[in-house]
Design a protein around this motif. Structure first.
Motif, PDB file in Angstrom:
ATOM      1  N   ARG A 137      -9.332   2.489  -4.581  1.00 22.73           N
ATOM      2  CA  ARG A 137      -8.727   3.778  -4.930  1.00 22.73           C
ATOM      3  C   ARG A 137      -9.552   4.321  -6.090  1.00 22.73           C
ATOM      4  O   ARG A 137      -9.293   4.019  -7.246  1.00 22.73           O
ATOM      5  CB  ARG A 137      -7.247   3.591  -5.303  1.00 22.73           C
ATOM      6  CG  ARG A 137      -6.401   3.157  -4.110  1.00 22.73           C
ATOM      7  CD  ARG A 137      -4.913   3.284  -4.375  1.00 22.73           C
ATOM      8  NE  ARG A 137      -4.144   3.096  -3.160  1.00 22.73           N
ATOM      9  CZ  ARG A 137      -3.342   2.067  -2.912  1.00 22.73           C
ATOM     10  NH1 ARG A 137      -3.176   1.141  -3.813  1.00 22.73           N
ATOM     11  NH2 ARG A 137      -2.672   1.983  -1.775  1.00 22.73           N
ATOM     12  N   ASP A 156       2.084   3.087   6.438  1.00 22.54           N
ATOM     13  CA  ASP A 156       3.309   3.848   6.186  1.00 22.54           C
ATOM     14  C   ASP A 156       3.712   4.791   7.326  1.00 22.54           C
ATOM     15  O   ASP A 156       4.837   5.244   7.382  1.00 22.54           O
ATOM     16  CB  ASP A 156       3.160   4.677   4.893  1.00 22.54           C
ATOM     17  CG  ASP A 156       2.870   3.803   3.690  1.00 22.54           C
ATOM     18  OD1 ASP A 156       3.185   2.600   3.736  1.00 22.54           O
ATOM     19  OD2 ASP A 156       2.314   4.320   2.695  1.00 22.54           O
ATOM     20  N   GLU A 195      11.311   0.907   0.449  1.00 26.68           N
ATOM     21  CA  GLU A 195      10.992   0.845  -0.992  1.00 26.68           C
ATOM     22  C   GLU A 195      11.135   2.203  -1.677  1.00 26.68           C
ATOM     23  O   GLU A 195      11.361   2.274  -2.874  1.00 26.68           O
ATOM     24  CB  GLU A 195       9.582   0.297  -1.212  1.00 26.68           C
ATOM     25  CG  GLU A 195       8.479   1.197  -0.652  1.00 26.68           C
ATOM     26  CD  GLU A 195       7.075   0.704  -0.971  1.00 26.68           C
ATOM     27  OE1 GLU A 195       6.913  -0.263  -1.715  1.00 26.68           O
ATOM     28  OE2 GLU A 195       6.119   1.322  -0.454  1.00 26.68           O
ATOM     29  N   HIS A 202       3.107  -7.425   0.462  1.00 30.64           N
ATOM     30  CA  HIS A 202       1.815  -7.242   1.133  1.00 30.64           C
ATOM     31  C   HIS A 202       1.631  -8.059   2.404  1.00 30.64           C
ATOM     32  O   HIS A 202       0.635  -7.861   3.103  1.00 30.64           O
ATOM     33  CB  HIS A 202       0.675  -7.492   0.146  1.00 30.64           C
ATOM     34  CG  HIS A 202       0.567  -6.392  -0.865  1.00 30.64           C
ATOM     35  ND1 HIS A 202       1.422  -6.286  -1.934  1.00 30.64           N
ATOM     36  CD2 HIS A 202      -0.248  -5.303  -0.924  1.00 30.64           C
ATOM     37  CE1 HIS A 202       1.123  -5.210  -2.638  1.00 30.64           C
ATOM     38  NE2 HIS A 202       0.115  -4.585  -2.044  1.00 30.64           N
TER      39      HIS A 202
HETATM   40  O1  F6P Z   1       0.334   3.052   1.358  1.00 36.95           O
HETATM   41  C1  F6P Z   1       0.372   1.726   1.758  1.00 36.95           C
HETATM   42  C2  F6P Z   1       1.181   0.884   0.796  1.00 36.95           C
HETATM   43  O2  F6P Z   1       1.208  -0.446   1.292  1.00 36.95           O
HETATM   44  C3  F6P Z   1       2.590   1.380   0.524  1.00 36.95           C
HETATM   45  O3  F6P Z   1       3.481   1.050   1.548  1.00 36.95           O
HETATM   46  C4  F6P Z   1       2.888   0.700  -0.792  1.00 36.95           C
HETATM   47  O4  F6P Z   1       3.822   1.438  -1.530  1.00 36.95           O
HETATM   48  C5  F6P Z   1       1.541   0.704  -1.476  1.00 36.95           C
HETATM   49  O5  F6P Z   1       0.563   0.862  -0.485  1.00 36.95           O
HETATM   50  C6  F6P Z   1       1.256  -0.532  -2.276  1.00 36.95           C
HETATM   51  O6  F6P Z   1       0.061  -0.345  -2.948  1.00 36.95           O
HETATM   52  P1  F6P Z   1      -0.763  -1.513  -3.637  1.00 36.95           P
HETATM   53  O7  F6P Z   1      -1.436  -2.292  -2.552  1.00 36.95           O
HETATM   54  O8  F6P Z   1      -1.734  -0.819  -4.513  1.00 36.95           O
HETATM   55  O9  F6P Z   1       0.207  -2.371  -4.382  1.00 36.95           O
END
Ligand code: F6P
Length: 366
Positions: A74, A152, A250, A284
């Motif tokens: 990101r 998502d 969530e 995850h």
């Molecule tokens: O957008 C995908 C996602 O897995 C969401 O469902 C979740 O809120 C977010 O990314 C989690 O992000 P990270 O992997 O940065 O913790």
């Protein structure tokens, strides 16, 4: 030859590898050269080994692998013009003026900005003597195609984003596993699933898993929902149901916009029903592991279409996001898809559920 860059950006999603593989092999079949850009937009900014020419065999054996073998990131730097200027220089030096990006709506919005800025960025590079004007003349426009990679399933206008089907399968495996231990103890479980501001995974999993109750961001529950939830669980027990599962997205909130936590839901069930209640936050696990059959074949199709788009689109045409809708491929103007998606929560907050529910098809603004 035409040179195409491909990258994955934002959270990884199962099926991204299938898309990358299809992009690489379709490009080669069509006589183009293809470059993998590692670690998302950051690789484009850093240049060097972050941008590598890929041959047919470089994507061998990745179709069934989870995650993304070319990495994702990101990138904060890509949000700055300075970062995009570096990225433009690195692409230009390699003669790359077509890009396929697999990422979420934020990544695709950044891509569209980059495309629009491209002529200005090039002019700046020439003016500052960083690149030769002759080089710029051959690559005046950047042609892009976006594929939505996100578990998502949060883009209006497509049936399923890359990774959503696999994540749903993963959640269902968890529901099946939880339901057997829950039934043994006659326990209740609160299962929190991902999805950010989108309730697709929670809702689809609750239906497919035969769960008792579900909370999603799109429909904040009305006051007193706790009573309704407990009555539903009680009724299940009265009919002899031994396991109770509440699925919580969530991003679920109450009417005031306050997040509903899994711990709160657990507390309510324990207090009002006197039930031994456990919380499982899947996390995850939902994003990992091998892609489902759907995410493999659909992403392969989409990768193929994305290359076709960057090879055939007019430089003046609006940038497109490509997805599958009703068993066919659709090419939707990228920014319209993003804008329509952003309107859904607003429509729901305003109580206009029917407009929000119609937020399907290439665009609900038409
Ligand atoms: O957008 C995908 C996602 O897995 C969401 O469902 C979740 O809120 C977010 O990314 C989690 O992000 P990270 O992997 O940065 O913790």
């Amino acid at each position: 030859p035409i040179r195409i860059g491909v990258l994955t950006s934002g959270g990884d999603a199962q099926g991204m590898n299938a898309a990358v593989r299809a992009v690489v092999r379709t490009a080669i079949s069509r006589g183009a050269e293809v470059y993998a850009i590692f670690e998302g937009y950051q690789g484009m900014i850093d240049g060097g080994e972050g941008i590598r020419r890929f041959e047919w065999d470089d994507v061998a054996g990745i179709l069934g692998r989870g995650g993304t073998v070319i990495g994702t990131f990101r990138s904060k730097e890509f949000r700055t013009r300075e970062g995009r200027l570096k990225a433009a220089r690195n692409l230009l030096e390699r003669g790359i003026d077509r890009l396929v990006v697999i990422g979420g709506d934020g990544s695709l919005t950044g891509l569209d900005t980059f495309r629009q800025e491209w002529p200005g960025l090039l002019a700046e590079l020439v003016a500052s003597g960083q690149v030769d004007a002759g080089l710029v003349a051959a690559h005046e426009r950047l042609i892009i195609a976006g594929l939505v990679g996100s578990i998502d399933n949060d883009l209006v206008g497509v049936d399923s984003t890359i990774g959503a089907d696999t994540a749903l399968h993963r959640i269902l495996e968890a529901i099946d596993a939880i339901s057997s231990t829950a039934a043994s103890h006659q326990r209740s479980f609160v299962l929190e699933v991902m999805g950010r501001h989108c309730g697709y995974l929670a809702l689809a999993a609750a239906i497919a898993g035969g769960c008792d109750y579900v909370l999603i961001p799109e429909l904040p529950p009305t006051e007193g929902w706790e009573d309704e939830m407990c009555a539903t669980l009680r009724a299940g027990r009265a009919r002899g149901r031994r396991d109770s599962i509440v699925v919580l997205a969530e991003g679920a909130t109450d009417q005031q916009g306050n997040r509903i936590s899994s711990d709160y839901v657990r507390g309510v069930i324990e207090e009002r029903l006197g039930e031994d209640t456990r919380v499982t936050i899947l996390g995850h696990v939902q994003r990992g592991g091998t892609p489902s059959a759907y995410d493999r074949w659909a992403s392969t199709w989409l990768g193929y279409e994305a290359v076709d788009e960057v090879l055939t689109a007019s430089p003046d045409a609006e940038a497109k996001v490509i997805g599958i809708l009703g068993n066919g491929v659709v090419r939707i103007p990228l920014m319209r898809a993003v804008k329509d998606t952003q309107r859904v929560p607003e429509l729901i907050r305003s109580g206009d559920y029917s407009a929000a529910m119609q937020a399907r098809g290439p665009s609900f603004t038409e």
